[in-house]
Design a protein around this motif. Structure first.
Motif, PDB file in Angstrom:
ATOM      1  N   ALA A  50      45.396  61.010  41.231  1.00 43.49           N
ATOM      2  CA  ALA A  50      44.404  61.645  42.089  1.00 43.49           C
ATOM      3  C   ALA A  50      43.273  60.644  42.228  1.00 43.49           C
ATOM      4  N   VAL A  51      43.074  60.150  43.441  1.00 38.83           N
ATOM      5  CA  VAL A  51      42.094  59.096  43.694  1.00 38.83           C
ATOM      6  C   VAL A  51      41.002  59.655  44.601  1.00 38.83           C
ATOM      7  N   PHE A  52      39.777  59.580  44.131  1.00 43.93           N
ATOM      8  CA  PHE A  52      38.621  60.020  44.901  1.00 43.93           C
ATOM      9  C   PHE A  52      37.965  58.776  45.499  1.00 43.93           C
ATOM     10  N   LEU A  53      37.853  58.742  46.817  1.00 42.21           N
ATOM     11  CA  LEU A  53      37.323  57.563  47.510  1.00 42.21           C
ATOM     12  C   LEU A  53      36.218  57.941  48.483  1.00 42.21           C
ATOM     13  N   LEU A  54      35.281  57.027  48.659  1.00 45.53           N
ATOM     14  CA  LEU A  54      34.238  57.175  49.672  1.00 45.53           C
ATOM     15  C   LEU A  54      34.714  56.470  50.935  1.00 45.53           C
ATOM     16  N   ALA A  55      35.553  57.126  51.683  1.00 47.23           N
ATOM     17  CA  ALA A  55      36.101  56.549  52.910  1.00 47.23           C
ATOM     18  C   ALA A  55      35.536  57.290  54.112  1.00 47.23           C
ATOM     19  N   ASP A  56      35.565  56.621  55.250  1.00 42.78           N
ATOM     20  CA  ASP A  56      35.053  57.240  56.472  1.00 42.78           C
ATOM     21  C   ASP A  56      35.936  58.384  56.964  1.00 42.78           C
ATOM     22  N   ASN A  57      37.247  58.287  56.667  1.00 43.25           N
ATOM     23  CA  ASN A  57      38.165  59.345  57.087  1.00 43.25           C
ATOM     24  C   ASN A  57      39.374  59.347  56.157  1.00 43.25           C
ATOM     25  N   GLU A  58      40.203  60.355  56.289  1.00 45.14           N
ATOM     26  CA  GLU A  58      41.342  60.511  55.391  1.00 45.14           C
ATOM     27  C   GLU A  58      42.366  59.387  55.542  1.00 45.14           C
ATOM     28  N   ALA A  59      42.579  58.920  56.751  1.00 48.28           N
ATOM     29  CA  ALA A  59      43.548  57.836  56.975  1.00 48.28           C
ATOM     30  C   ALA A  59      43.108  56.566  56.240  1.00 48.28           C
ATOM     31  N   ASP A  60      41.826  56.244  56.295  1.00 43.40           N
ATOM     32  CA  ASP A  60      41.323  55.082  55.564  1.00 43.40           C
ATOM     33  C   ASP A  60      41.474  55.269  54.061  1.00 43.40           C
ATOM     34  N   ALA A  61      41.229  56.484  53.592  1.00 41.81           N
ATOM     35  CA  ALA A  61      41.367  56.784  52.166  1.00 41.81           C
ATOM     36  C   ALA A  61      42.823  56.633  51.725  1.00 41.81           C
ATOM     37  N   GLU A  62      43.750  57.094  52.547  1.00 44.38           N
ATOM     38  CA  GLU A  62      45.176  56.961  52.216  1.00 44.38           C
ATOM     39  C   GLU A  62      45.593  55.493  52.178  1.00 44.38           C
ATOM     40  N   GLN A  63      45.122  54.707  53.141  1.00 41.16           N
ATOM     41  CA  GLN A  63      45.450  53.276  53.156  1.00 41.16           C
ATOM     42  C   GLN A  63      44.884  52.572  51.929  1.00 41.16           C
ATOM     43  N   ALA A  64      43.659  52.874  51.573  1.00 43.12           N
ATOM     44  CA  ALA A  64      43.040  52.253  50.399  1.00 43.12           C
ATOM     45  C   ALA A  64      43.803  52.627  49.130  1.00 43.12           C
ATOM     46  N   THR A  65      44.262  53.870  49.040  1.00 37.65           N
ATOM     47  CA  THR A  65      45.031  54.305  47.878  1.00 37.65           C
ATOM     48  C   THR A  65      46.354  53.553  47.792  1.00 37.65           C
ATOM     49  N   ARG A  66      47.026  53.401  48.925  1.00 38.46           N
ATOM     50  CA  ARG A  66      48.291  52.653  48.935  1.00 38.46           C
ATOM     51  C   ARG A  66      48.075  51.201  48.522  1.00 38.46           C
ATOM     52  N   ARG A  67      47.020  50.573  49.054  1.00 42.74           N
ATOM     53  CA  ARG A  67      46.729  49.185  48.684  1.00 42.74           C
ATOM     54  C   ARG A  67      46.455  49.065  47.186  1.00 42.74           C
ATOM     55  N   LEU A  68      45.676  49.989  46.659  1.00 43.78           N
ATOM     56  CA  LEU A  68      45.373  49.990  45.234  1.00 43.78           C
ATOM     57  C   LEU A  68      46.654  50.122  44.407  1.00 43.78           C
ATOM     58  N   CYS A  69      47.499  51.055  44.784  1.00 43.21           N
ATOM     59  CA  CYS A  69      48.759  51.261  44.046  1.00 43.21           C
ATOM     60  C   CYS A  69      49.651  50.025  44.119  1.00 43.21           C
ATOM     61  N   HIS A  70      49.760  49.433  45.285  1.00 41.15           N
ATOM     62  CA  HIS A  70      50.608  48.245  45.423  1.00 41.15           C
ATOM     63  C   HIS A  70      50.070  47.079  44.593  1.00 41.15           C
ATOM     64  N   ARG A  71      48.754  46.895  44.569  1.00 40.87           N
ATOM     65  CA  ARG A  71      48.180  45.831  43.737  1.00 40.87           C
ATOM     66  C   ARG A  71      48.490  46.084  42.268  1.00 40.87           C
ATOM     67  N   ALA A  72      48.326  47.331  41.836  1.00 41.21           N
ATOM     68  CA  ALA A  72      48.593  47.666  40.435  1.00 41.21           C
ATOM     69  C   ALA A  72      50.076  47.469  40.105  1.00 41.21           C
ATOM     70  N   LEU A  73      50.953  47.903  40.988  1.00 37.03           N
ATOM     71  CA  LEU A  73      52.389  47.765  40.739  1.00 37.03           C
ATOM     72  C   LEU A  73      52.819  46.298  40.700  1.00 37.03           C
ATOM     73  N   GLU A  74      52.246  45.484  41.556  1.00 40.15           N
ATOM     74  CA  GLU A  74      52.634  44.073  41.638  1.00 40.15           C
ATOM     75  C   GLU A  74      52.059  43.227  40.506  1.00 40.15           C
ATOM     76  N   ASN A  75      50.980  43.682  39.883  1.00 35.57           N
ATOM     77  CA  ASN A  75      50.272  42.849  38.921  1.00 35.57           C
ATOM     78  C   ASN A  75      50.196  43.416  37.506  1.00 35.57           C
ATOM     79  N   THR A  76      50.909  44.500  37.246  1.00 35.73           N
ATOM     80  CA  THR A  76      50.860  45.132  35.934  1.00 35.73           C
ATOM     81  C   THR A  76      52.260  45.163  35.337  1.00 35.73           C
ATOM     82  N   PRO A  77      52.509  44.343  34.305  1.00 34.85           N
ATOM     83  CA  PRO A  77      53.843  44.321  33.693  1.00 34.85           C
ATOM     84  C   PRO A  77      54.321  45.704  33.229  1.00 34.85           C
ATOM     85  N   LEU A  78      53.411  46.531  32.766  1.00 32.92           N
ATOM     86  CA  LEU A  78      53.760  47.884  32.323  1.00 32.92           C
ATOM     87  C   LEU A  78      54.413  48.698  33.434  1.00 32.92           C
ATOM     88  N   LEU A  79      54.086  48.370  34.689  1.00 35.41           N
ATOM     89  CA  LEU A  79      54.599  49.118  35.846  1.00 35.41           C
ATOM     90  C   LEU A  79      55.700  48.373  36.598  1.00 35.41           C
TER      91      LEU A  79
END
Length: 87
Positions: A50-79
């Motif tokens: 559950a990610v709480f973001l200060l985004a201008d709209n829901e679409a931007d918030a969803e994109q930011a969440t996806r980017r965050l998840c992809h960065r974490a998945l690509e750079n975290t050996p645990l994942l």
């Protein structure tokens, strides 16, 4: 503020501490993501986010969440064996 929920799926046999994982994922946030808060719920084979973001709209918030998840998945050996569940 927008609340975006998403899930990661992976091996059920991998125990993951939710507090540690929240810290690790949050460490991959960039200022442009505008993440205010992150909650993690772990079950065997599934991680709920559950990610709480200060985004201008829901679409931007969803994109930011996806980017965050992809960065974490690509750079975290645990994942390494985990992936973002398609929405």
């Amino acid at each position: 503020m927008h609340l975006i929920t998403t899930q990661l799926v992976g091996p059920a046999s991998t125990p993951i501490d939710p507090q540690l994982l929240a810290y690790v994922i949050r460490s991959h946030a960039e200022p442009a993501d505008r993440v205010e808060h992150l909650r993690v719920h772990v079950e065997p084979g599934r991680i709920g986010l559950a990610v709480f973001l200060l985004a201008d709209n829901e679409a931007d918030a969803e994109q930011a969440t996806r980017r965050l998840c992809h960065r974490a998945l690509e750079n975290t050996p645990l994942l390494a064996q985990w992936h973002l569940l398609a929405s």
